[in-house]
Design a protein around this motif. Structure first.
Motif, PDB file in Angstrom:
ATOM      1  N   GLU A 156       0.364  -1.334   0.143  1.00 13.32           N
ATOM      2  CA  GLU A 156       0.268   0.006  -0.365  1.00 13.32           C
ATOM      3  C   GLU A 156       0.494   1.309  -0.128  1.00 13.32           C
ATOM      4  N   ASN A 157       1.590   1.420   0.851  1.00  9.91           N
ATOM      5  CA  ASN A 157       2.831   2.393   0.851  1.00  9.91           C
ATOM      6  C   ASN A 157       3.707   2.333  -0.572  1.00  9.91           C
ATOM      7  N   VAL A 158       4.412   1.927  -1.314  1.00  8.09           N
ATOM      8  CA  VAL A 158       4.636   1.942  -2.071  1.00  8.09           C
ATOM      9  C   VAL A 158       3.621   1.621  -3.297  1.00  8.09           C
ATOM     10  N   ARG A 159       2.437   1.472  -3.384  1.00  7.59           N
ATOM     11  CA  ARG A 159       1.036   2.669  -4.181  1.00  7.59           C
ATOM     12  C   ARG A 159       1.413   3.831  -4.221  1.00  7.59           C
ATOM     13  N   ASN A 160       0.947   4.371  -2.909  1.00 10.51           N
ATOM     14  CA  ASN A 160       0.878   5.434  -2.706  1.00 10.51           C
ATOM     15  C   ASN A 160       1.778   6.521  -2.796  1.00 10.51           C
ATOM     16  N   PHE A 161       2.945   6.179  -3.011  1.00  7.11           N
ATOM     17  CA  PHE A 161       4.200   6.907  -3.470  1.00  7.11           C
ATOM     18  C   PHE A 161       4.622   7.773  -4.724  1.00  7.11           C
ATOM     19  N   LYS A 162       4.293   8.940  -4.756  1.00  2.41           N
ATOM     20  CA  LYS A 162       4.668   9.488  -5.798  1.00  2.41           C
ATOM     21  C   LYS A 162       6.264  10.449  -6.348  1.00  2.41           C
ATOM     22  N   LYS A 163       6.494  10.159  -7.266  1.00  2.00           N
ATOM     23  CA  LYS A 163       8.457  10.746  -8.144  1.00  2.00           C
ATOM     24  C   LYS A 163       8.453  11.806  -6.837  1.00  2.00           C
ATOM     25  N   SER A 164       7.814  12.986  -6.362  1.00  2.00           N
ATOM     26  CA  SER A 164       8.055  14.067  -5.855  1.00  2.00           C
ATOM     27  C   SER A 164       8.088  13.658  -4.448  1.00  2.00           C
ATOM     28  N   ASP A 165       7.304  12.668  -3.505  1.00  2.00           N
ATOM     29  CA  ASP A 165       8.169  11.476  -2.674  1.00  2.00           C
ATOM     30  C   ASP A 165       9.645  11.361  -2.560  1.00  2.00           C
ATOM     31  N   LEU A 166       9.568  11.132  -3.680  1.00  2.00           N
ATOM     32  CA  LEU A 166      11.266  10.375  -3.757  1.00  2.00           C
ATOM     33  C   LEU A 166      11.783  11.615  -3.577  1.00  2.00           C
ATOM     34  N   LYS A 167      11.892  12.186  -4.434  1.00  2.00           N
ATOM     35  CA  LYS A 167      12.421  13.439  -4.836  1.00  2.00           C
ATOM     36  C   LYS A 167      12.861  14.513  -3.757  1.00  2.00           C
ATOM     37  N   ASN A 168      11.829  14.475  -2.403  1.00  2.00           N
ATOM     38  CA  ASN A 168      11.960  15.067  -1.655  1.00  2.00           C
ATOM     39  C   ASN A 168      12.622  14.011  -0.383  1.00  2.00           C
ATOM     40  N   TYR A 169      12.381  12.786  -0.011  1.00  2.00           N
ATOM     41  CA  TYR A 169      12.997  11.927   0.894  1.00  2.00           C
ATOM     42  C   TYR A 169      14.816  11.980   0.241  1.00  2.00           C
ATOM     43  N   LYS A 170      15.306  11.999  -1.397  1.00  2.00           N
ATOM     44  CA  LYS A 170      16.966  11.891  -1.242  1.00  2.00           C
ATOM     45  C   LYS A 170      17.348  12.802  -1.006  1.00  2.00           C
ATOM     46  N   LYS A 171      16.742  14.460  -1.057  1.00  2.00           N
ATOM     47  CA  LYS A 171      17.194  15.389  -0.788  1.00  2.00           C
ATOM     48  C   LYS A 171      17.464  15.129   0.539  1.00  2.00           C
ATOM     49  N   GLN A 172      16.579  15.020   1.792  1.00  2.00           N
ATOM     50  CA  GLN A 172      16.906  14.618   3.220  1.00  2.00           C
ATOM     51  C   GLN A 172      17.665  13.575   3.778  1.00  2.00           C
ATOM     52  N   ILE A 173      17.992  12.463   3.247  1.00  2.00           N
ATOM     53  CA  ILE A 173      18.982  11.464   3.281  1.00  2.00           C
ATOM     54  C   ILE A 173      20.481  11.992   2.232  1.00  2.00           C
ATOM     55  N   PHE A 174      20.856  11.791   1.510  1.00  2.71           N
ATOM     56  CA  PHE A 174      22.061  12.422   0.742  1.00  2.71           C
ATOM     57  C   PHE A 174      22.124  13.813   0.928  1.00  2.71           C
ATOM     58  N   THR A 175      23.012  13.984   2.119  1.00  4.16           N
ATOM     59  CA  THR A 175      23.631  15.037   3.036  1.00  4.16           C
ATOM     60  C   THR A 175      25.432  15.174   3.206  1.00  4.16           C
ATOM     61  N   ASN A 176      25.685  16.217   3.499  1.00  6.22           N
ATOM     62  CA  ASN A 176      27.094  15.974   3.697  1.00  6.22           C
ATOM     63  C   ASN A 176      27.015  15.100   4.869  1.00  6.22           C
ATOM     64  N   ASN A 177      26.603  15.455   6.060  1.00  6.63           N
ATOM     65  CA  ASN A 177      26.463  15.088   7.777  1.00  6.63           C
ATOM     66  C   ASN A 177      25.380  13.450   7.795  1.00  6.63           C
ATOM     67  N   ASN A 178      25.177  13.133   6.474  1.00  9.52           N
ATOM     68  CA  ASN A 178      24.478  11.234   6.659  1.00  9.52           C
ATOM     69  C   ASN A 178      25.021  10.027   5.754  1.00  9.52           C
ATOM     70  N   LEU A 179      25.857  10.892   5.037  1.00  8.75           N
ATOM     71  CA  LEU A 179      26.954   9.402   4.327  1.00  8.75           C
ATOM     72  C   LEU A 179      28.282  10.154   4.240  1.00  8.75           C
ATOM     73  N   ILE A 180      29.140   9.006   3.928  1.00  4.79           N
ATOM     74  CA  ILE A 180      30.708   8.537   3.422  1.00  4.79           C
ATOM     75  C   ILE A 180      30.421   7.788   2.423  1.00  4.79           C
ATOM     76  N   PHE A 181      31.640   7.434   1.736  1.00  2.00           N
ATOM     77  CA  PHE A 181      32.512   7.496   0.627  1.00  2.00           C
ATOM     78  C   PHE A 181      33.686   7.200   1.275  1.00  2.00           C
ATOM     79  N   CYS A 182      33.581   5.136   1.188  1.00  2.00           N
ATOM     80  CA  CYS A 182      34.880   4.380   1.496  1.00  2.00           C
ATOM     81  C   CYS A 182      34.989   4.133   0.077  1.00  2.00           C
TER      82      CYS A 182
END
Length: 421
Positions: A158-184
């Motif tokens: 049900e959740n996956v059916r309800n996700f919009k492209k804008s939801d994914l885009k906004n969520y990615k902005k929240q988690i793909f930040t300098n303080n929340n990721l690392i390269f190894c």
């Protein structure tokens, strides 16, 4: 290992392994079901999938073509508390591989048709998994109960059916930040190669943001009855999981890993020797650790005939009780090498080294260096103290799947409560 913060704020773990012939690049992001709100559950997993369906201007076919041209493939995995992308490459293909990682960072637009195709793929996965009872899922619900960690990584259909492209885009902005990721980056990268990687990563533009909060320790920890979950199926064998809560500093360093090794990890462990080799109650019994920042869970898992359940559980409690009081120098002889001398094996495997460095230093945020343990009286005393605080009824949960008719929860609780003695 070097921890580096680049001029643009991106954090990098770099470990040079000149004895190897490959380089592994990993991108790790704190995300997953442990951080998702109920209506978001499954969004991290869906996002991971979309990067393989369409990556920026690259179609799925073109992405796969580029990977195969450098003799590698891009792997993505969603865990409950982090998201990982990795590639193992020849050092000569560093620039091409990092170009793909740049696309992962920037990609946030998906064609409508491709978006819907991947939505259906994820929904099908959820439906397929929902067709059978999973011991793993039921254990998670028992251990973590009403906390986000009890939720499915893939979320609900049900959740996956309800996700919009804008939801994914906004969520990615929240988690793909300098303080929340690392390269190894690990492997056979000469100094010139590292400088090239640094310049490429410094050209990436990422905004700052609040780092993800640590997964919350469930309120049920250390206050169980112990907890019991029985699920009825037609299986003749019972699948059983016995778990123990571990919190705070008890899981730092290597002591907990060594305790797990002595108890049930490996063919020479106490549980395997007693339950499988000596008594023949089960052909498959082992223990393993599930770690998070600030807390952990130790699981003992086995299959057993219904008629032998009580005897098997009783013997397991005897073995655990002995471990609480009778750890020996011989036990350390067969467990310490895996966490001392054998650590050098990581220097032969760029991919495993990459994962372990990022997992220990970023996902778990280890702030305490692992202590140097030796086969001596002090280590034995420390292990016994740890065992005595972990293996108590108030930390225990039991999940049993199979033909549970006639099995009393009260009788199972009475067996587990013998750990109080």
């Amino acid at each position: 290992m070097e921890y580096i913060k680049l001029n643009n704020g991106i954090k990098v773990l770099f470990h040079q392994m000149l004895n190897t012939h490959s380089v592994t690049i990993g991108l790790y992001i704190k995300a997953g079901s442990a951080y998702e709100m109920e209506e978001q559950n499954g969004i991290t997993h869906f996002l991971e999938h979309l990067h393989f369906r369409q990556l920026g201007r690259m179609s799925q076919e073109e992405l796969y073509y580029k990977m195969e041209c450098i003799g590698s493939d891009l792997r993505g995995l969603t865990y409950c508390d982090f998201l990982e992308y990795n590639m193992k490459i020849h050092p000569d293909n560093l620039e091409e591989a990092l170009a793909i990682f740049r696309e992962i960072i920037y990609a946030d637009e998906w064609d409508d048709m491709e978006f819907e195709k991947e939505r259906q793929v994820v929904i099908n996965q959820i439906k397929e998994k929902g067709n059978y009872i999973s011991l793993e899922n039921e254990v998670r619900k028992c251990v973590f109960q009403n906390s986000p960690l009890a939720n499915e990584i893939m979320g609900t259909a049900e959740n996956v059916r309800n996700f919009k492209k804008s939801d994914l885009k906004n969520y990615k902005k929240q988690i793909f930040t300098n303080n929340n990721l690392i390269f190894c980056i690990t492997g056979c990268l000469q100094d010139a190669g590292w400088e090239k990687a640094r310049k490429i990563l410094e050209s990436v533009d990422l905004r700052d943001g609040n780092p993800a909060r640590s997964p919350v320790v469930p309120q049920v920890f250390h206050s169980r009855k112990p907890d019991m979950v029985f699920l009825m199926t037609n299986d003749s064998l019972l699948d059983v999981n016995l778990s123990f809560d571990i919190s705070g500093r008890k899981q730092t360093g290597e002591l907990l890993s060594i305790l797990n090794c002595i108890l049930g990890e490996g063919t020479g462990s106490n549980l395997q020797k007693k339950l499988r080799e000596n008594l023949g109650y089960t052909s498959d019994i082992y223990s393993y650790l599930e770690r998070y920042k600030g807390f952990a869970v130790m699981h003992i898992r086995f299959s057993v005939e219904k008629r032998l359940l009580k005897q098997c559980l009783t013997e397991i409690i005897y073995v655990i009780s002995d471990t609480k009081n009778k750890i020996t120098s011989r036990d350390l002889d067969v467990s310490l090498p895996f966490y001392t001398k054998n650590k050098i094996f990581l220097e032969d495997d760029t991919a495993e080294m990459n994962f372990q460095l990022a997992y220990q230093n970023f996902v778990l945020s280890r702030e305490i260096e692992n202590e140097e343990l030796k086969n001596n009286r002090q280590t034995i005393i420390s292990l016994q103290k740890l065992a005595q605080t972990v293996f108590i009824p108030e930390n225990a949960g039991v999940v049993i799947i199979g033909n549970v008719n006639g099995i009393s929860k009260k009788s199972v609780r009475e067996i587990i409560r013998k750990l109080s003695g």
